[in-house]
Write a protein that holds these residues in place. Sequence first.
Motif, PDB file in Angstrom:
ATOM      1  N   UNK A  72       0.850  -1.200   0.000  1.00  0.00           N
ATOM      2  CA  UNK A  72       0.000   0.000   0.000  1.00  0.00           C
ATOM      3  C   UNK A  72       0.887   1.252   0.000  1.00  0.00           C
ATOM      4  N   UNK A  73       0.516   2.207  -0.811  1.00  0.00           N
ATOM      5  CA  UNK A  73       1.302   3.422  -0.926  1.00  0.00           C
ATOM      6  C   UNK A  73       1.249   4.230   0.374  1.00  0.00           C
ATOM      7  N   UNK A  74       2.412   4.740   0.777  1.00  0.00           N
ATOM      8  CA  UNK A  74       2.517   5.520   2.013  1.00  0.00           C
ATOM      9  C   UNK A  74       2.734   7.007   1.738  1.00  0.00           C
ATOM     10  N   UNK A  75       3.035   7.345   0.506  1.00  0.00           N
ATOM     11  CA  UNK A  75       3.304   8.729   0.101  1.00  0.00           C
ATOM     12  C   UNK A  75       4.425   9.352   0.933  1.00  0.00           C
ATOM     13  N   UNK A  76       5.596   8.739   0.751  1.00  0.00           N
ATOM     14  CA  UNK A  76       6.811   9.229   1.383  1.00  0.00           C
ATOM     15  C   UNK A  76       7.867   9.432   0.292  1.00  0.00           C
ATOM     16  N   UNK A  77       8.811  10.308   0.555  1.00  0.00           N
ATOM     17  CA  UNK A  77       9.868  10.568  -0.421  1.00  0.00           C
ATOM     18  C   UNK A  77      10.628   9.297  -0.756  1.00  0.00           C
ATOM     19  N   UNK A  78      10.857   9.098  -2.052  1.00  0.00           N
ATOM     20  CA  UNK A  78      11.587   7.921  -2.512  1.00  0.00           C
ATOM     21  C   UNK A  78      10.705   6.740  -2.867  1.00  0.00           C
ATOM     22  N   UNK A  97       1.147  27.941  -0.266  1.00  0.00           N
ATOM     23  CA  UNK A  97       0.346  28.868  -1.073  1.00  0.00           C
ATOM     24  C   UNK A  97      -0.611  28.158  -2.026  1.00  0.00           C
ATOM     25  N   UNK A  98      -0.445  26.846  -2.192  1.00  0.00           N
ATOM     26  CA  UNK A  98      -1.264  26.109  -3.151  1.00  0.00           C
ATOM     27  C   UNK A  98      -2.669  25.864  -2.629  1.00  0.00           C
ATOM     28  N   UNK A  99      -3.657  26.108  -3.479  1.00  0.00           N
ATOM     29  CA  UNK A  99      -5.048  25.806  -3.135  1.00  0.00           C
ATOM     30  C   UNK A  99      -5.377  24.349  -3.466  1.00  0.00           C
ATOM     31  N   UNK A 100      -4.632  23.772  -4.418  1.00  0.00           N
ATOM     32  CA  UNK A 100      -4.882  22.398  -4.860  1.00  0.00           C
ATOM     33  C   UNK A 100      -3.555  21.711  -5.148  1.00  0.00           C
ATOM     34  N   UNK A 101      -3.441  20.451  -4.752  1.00  0.00           N
ATOM     35  CA  UNK A 101      -2.206  19.702  -4.981  1.00  0.00           C
ATOM     36  C   UNK A 101      -2.000  19.425  -6.463  1.00  0.00           C
ATOM     37  N   UNK A 102      -0.748  19.415  -6.898  1.00  0.00           N
ATOM     38  CA  UNK A 102      -0.407  19.172  -8.294  1.00  0.00           C
ATOM     39  C   UNK A 102       0.636  18.065  -8.400  1.00  0.00           C
ATOM     40  N   UNK A 103       0.564  17.308  -9.495  1.00  0.00           N
ATOM     41  CA  UNK A 103       1.515  16.224  -9.740  1.00  0.00           C
ATOM     42  C   UNK A 103       2.231  16.463 -11.060  1.00  0.00           C
ATOM     43  N   UNK A 104       3.540  16.210 -11.054  1.00  0.00           N
ATOM     44  CA  UNK A 104       4.332  16.302 -12.283  1.00  0.00           C
ATOM     45  C   UNK A 104       5.242  15.091 -12.369  1.00  0.00           C
ATOM     46  N   UNK A 105       5.548  14.692 -13.599  1.00  0.00           N
ATOM     47  CA  UNK A 105       6.517  13.627 -13.840  1.00  0.00           C
ATOM     48  C   UNK A 105       7.631  14.227 -14.683  1.00  0.00           C
ATOM     49  N   UNK A 111       6.722  14.304  -8.813  1.00  0.00           N
ATOM     50  CA  UNK A 111       6.704  15.392  -7.838  1.00  0.00           C
ATOM     51  C   UNK A 111       5.263  15.677  -7.452  1.00  0.00           C
ATOM     52  N   UNK A 112       4.979  15.701  -6.155  1.00  0.00           N
ATOM     53  CA  UNK A 112       3.684  16.164  -5.670  1.00  0.00           C
ATOM     54  C   UNK A 112       3.912  17.494  -4.966  1.00  0.00           C
ATOM     55  N   UNK A 113       3.307  18.544  -5.506  1.00  0.00           N
ATOM     56  CA  UNK A 113       3.336  19.865  -4.883  1.00  0.00           C
ATOM     57  C   UNK A 113       2.036  19.996  -4.095  1.00  0.00           C
ATOM     58  N   UNK A 114       2.142  20.124  -2.796  1.00  0.00           N
ATOM     59  CA  UNK A 114       0.951  20.143  -1.960  1.00  0.00           C
ATOM     60  C   UNK A 114       1.123  21.100  -0.785  1.00  0.00           C
ATOM     61  N   UNK A 115       0.014  21.651  -0.322  1.00  0.00           N
ATOM     62  CA  UNK A 115       0.074  22.579   0.811  1.00  0.00           C
ATOM     63  C   UNK A 115       0.048  21.842   2.145  1.00  0.00           C
ATOM     64  N   UNK A 120      -4.477  11.159   1.867  1.00  0.00           N
ATOM     65  CA  UNK A 120      -5.658  11.118   0.991  1.00  0.00           C
ATOM     66  C   UNK A 120      -5.633  12.236  -0.040  1.00  0.00           C
ATOM     67  N   UNK A 121      -5.075  13.383   0.326  1.00  0.00           N
ATOM     68  CA  UNK A 121      -4.979  14.503  -0.613  1.00  0.00           C
ATOM     69  C   UNK A 121      -3.993  14.170  -1.728  1.00  0.00           C
ATOM     70  N   UNK A 122      -2.851  13.603  -1.353  1.00  0.00           N
ATOM     71  CA  UNK A 122      -1.840  13.239  -2.347  1.00  0.00           C
ATOM     72  C   UNK A 122      -2.318  12.093  -3.223  1.00  0.00           C
ATOM     73  N   UNK A 123      -3.057  11.163  -2.637  1.00  0.00           N
ATOM     74  CA  UNK A 123      -3.616  10.053  -3.407  1.00  0.00           C
ATOM     75  C   UNK A 123      -4.595  10.554  -4.455  1.00  0.00           C
ATOM     76  N   UNK A 124      -5.464  11.492  -4.056  1.00  0.00           N
ATOM     77  CA  UNK A 124      -6.435  12.066  -5.000  1.00  0.00           C
ATOM     78  C   UNK A 124      -5.726  12.794  -6.140  1.00  0.00           C
ATOM     79  N   UNK A 125      -4.641  13.498  -5.802  1.00  0.00           N
ATOM     80  CA  UNK A 125      -3.890  14.233  -6.824  1.00  0.00           C
ATOM     81  C   UNK A 125      -3.235  13.275  -7.809  1.00  0.00           C
ATOM     82  N   UNK A 126      -2.683  12.162  -7.299  1.00  0.00           N
ATOM     83  CA  UNK A 126      -2.054  11.168  -8.170  1.00  0.00           C
ATOM     84  C   UNK A 126      -3.100  10.504  -9.062  1.00  0.00           C
TER      85      UNK A 126
END
Length: 235
Positions: A72-78, A97-105, A111-115, A120-126
């Motif tokens: 199960x994903x833990x959303x940790x660096x690496x 400053x972010x209102x909504x999390x963003x994902x880039x590859x 990269x997850x940019x999140x406030x 659950x927030x990072x999972x939704x963004x992914x």
Amino acid sequence: MEYQYKNYTIAFEIIYSKRKTMEISIKPPGIIKVKAPRRLSEEQIIQWVKSKSEWIAKKTSEFKDIEHMLRKKEYINGEKFMYLGEEYPLEIIIDKSLAKSKVKNLNDKFYIHTSIREEYIMNDAMEQWYRERTEEIILEKIKYYEKYFNVVPNKIKIKEQKRIWGSCSSKKNLNFNWRLSMAPISVIEYIVVHEMCHLIHMNHSKKFWNLVGDIMPNYKEKREWLKKYSATIML
């Protein structure tokens, strides 16, 4: 039932049914089931399974190689995430400053940019990122493969489909699993071809598979990849 073969402990479950032959199925993380005719004794079944020991050991070893991908994903660096059949490490960047999390590859990384560092927030963004990539790829591949067909889909949707990768309705609507962009591009192409062939043959008849084979002669290799790695296509 279990026995020792070299450095492996092979444990399996016997399932009796109305069938004429025996069959072994191995699923992640190495669950072995043997389907056998009711007329056979346990000893006969065990001896037959032992004759397949080398193949069983090879397959269970392959599953051990991908075991880390099933956690199960833990959303940790690496932590590693799949995209187009390759694994990329994650880097989390906190930006209040972010209102909504963003994902880039980028540059062989996710990269997850999140406030806020909430799983659950990072999972939704992914998930949203994968949905968008899957839609882009599916639409591109459908457009490419349309030249092989005299019919086109009515509607195309990217959906939550936990048990299947794609489907085709009687109204010629095609649905695709949003997780597909985790798989290699050739596997995605196979799913697209498979579902587009259902626009002509709404079954898995010989004519259906002949059509799939005419368009994609090596489709069986893609099916094998799905059998082996489908459990890893997850968040």
